[in-house]
Write an enzyme that holds these catalytic residues in place. Structure first.
Site, PDB file in Angstrom:
ATOM      1  N   VAL A   1       0.620  -0.876  -0.278  1.00 39.05           N
ATOM      2  CA  VAL A   1      -0.068   0.080   0.532  1.00 39.05           C
ATOM      3  C   VAL A   1       1.153   1.116   0.075  1.00 39.05           C
ATOM      4  CG1 VAL A   1      -2.078  -1.109   0.881  1.00 39.05           C
ATOM      5  CG2 VAL A   1      -0.181  -0.225   2.417  1.00 39.05           C
ATOM      6  N   HIS A   2       1.996   1.382  -1.074  1.00 41.16           N
ATOM      7  CA  HIS A   2       2.406   2.154  -0.990  1.00 41.16           C
ATOM      8  C   HIS A   2       2.223   3.663  -0.667  1.00 41.16           C
ATOM      9  CE1 HIS A   2       5.600  -0.438  -3.316  1.00 41.16           C
ATOM     10  NE2 HIS A   2       4.601  -0.991  -4.030  1.00 41.16           N
ATOM     11  N   ASP A   3       1.065   3.898  -1.450  1.00 43.47           N
ATOM     12  CA  ASP A   3       0.660   5.682  -0.934  1.00 43.47           C
ATOM     13  C   ASP A   3      -0.102   6.091  -0.163  1.00 43.47           C
ATOM     14  OD1 ASP A   3       1.485   5.821  -4.509  1.00 43.47           O
ATOM     15  OD2 ASP A   3      -0.103   4.893  -5.136  1.00 43.47           O
TER      16      ASP A   3
END
Length: 284
Positions: free
Chosen positions: A226-228
């Protein structure tokens, strides 16, 4: 008072989780989504932003179309950018509210505004080149010695390396790099507990991650990165991520390298606590 927040985005599965996190957090006042090419082309990222807001019942949030370019991650996010499931989201009756993103920033940034840039940095760089100052700018991108497009270049910076260079040199950003976000895995239990419409978008992304396990990540648990959402969490609750100052620049490949520009970089977080925060906000 809720903090005004603008998200510059290229939805994208992990963008969808980030947008939902902001839309469901009372600490911020989500003022707009500005769209950019990236995971897919601009027309699709814009359509996806509109549909996501409709699903989240936030059609009050305007979508402003930014700059286009080649979409480069359909193998990760699906041909439509949302795991082949964009058609399952409702239409947004509001449509695009503007197509001059630089003017939008000029007209709408206040000293209290945070901008979270979670796609290629073309829109942000064009605004900086026009003399616009971002009071607080959080950028998901880059990697210190690692990449996901080349050995050293991360996708968002690689997609427009010149824009990334402009942002590092002029934007005074907080950079949230792969070094941190690759350790933040939303596992299958997390996906089972959050909004099922969002979870339904992740199939292509999970298949991609599973098929691209390498020796550095062979023990990675099943789930999604869930980078963002990690970057947006810092926009919602400042201090969520632990920062340190680095001297950085961007090379022609879009890789972060040592340089003279002092940049705050997110190095660590309490992932179990952050995971619980995300799960609580994203559940329905």
């Amino acid at each position: 008072m809720a903090t005004p927040l603008i998200i510059d985005t290229d939805p994208g599965v992990d963008d969808a989780f980030a947008i939902a996190l902001a839309a469901r957090s009372p600490e911020v006042d989500l003022r707009a989504l500005t769209t950019v090419f990236g995971n897919v082309g601009l027309e699709l990222t814009t359509a996806n932003a509109l549909r996501l807001l409709a699903h989240l019942k936030r059609t009050d949030v305007p979508v402003v179309k930014g700059f286009g370019g080649p979409g480069g991650a359909a193998d990760v996010h699906g041909e439509d950018g949302l795991g082949g499931q964009a058609h399952t989201l409702p239409e947004n009756p509001e449509g695009v509210r503007g197509e001059d993103v630089v003017q939008f920033f000029a007209d709408n940034l206040t000293p209290e505004t945070t901008v979270a840039a979670i796609g290629p940095l073309t829109n942000i760089a064009r605004a900086l080149d026009a003399g616009i100052v971002f009071p607080r700018l959080i950028v998901m991108g880059g990697g210190l010695g690692i990449g996901n497009m080349t050995l050293r270049a991360e996708f968002n910076f690689w997609a427009d390396a010149e824009a990334a260079r402009t942002v590092i040199r002029k934007g005074n950003p907080i950079v949230v790099p792969l070094n941190l976000t690759q350790r933040c895995i939303a596992d299958t239990a997390f996906l089972a507990n959050v909004d099922p419409v969002l979870s339904n978008l992740t199939g292509t992304y999970r298949e991609y991650l599973s098929s691209h396990q390498d020796q550095n990540h062979s023990d990675r648990e099943e789930g999604i990165l869930v980078h963002d959402a990690v970057a947006v969490a810092e926009a919602i609750v400042p201090g969520t991520l632990r920062l340190a100052t680095h001297g950085l620049d961007i090379d022609d490949e879009g890789a972060l390298v040592e340089g003279k520009h002092q940049v705050e970089v997110a190095e660590d977080c309490d992932w179990p606590a952050l995971r619980a925060f995300m799960e609580q906000r994203l559940s329905v």
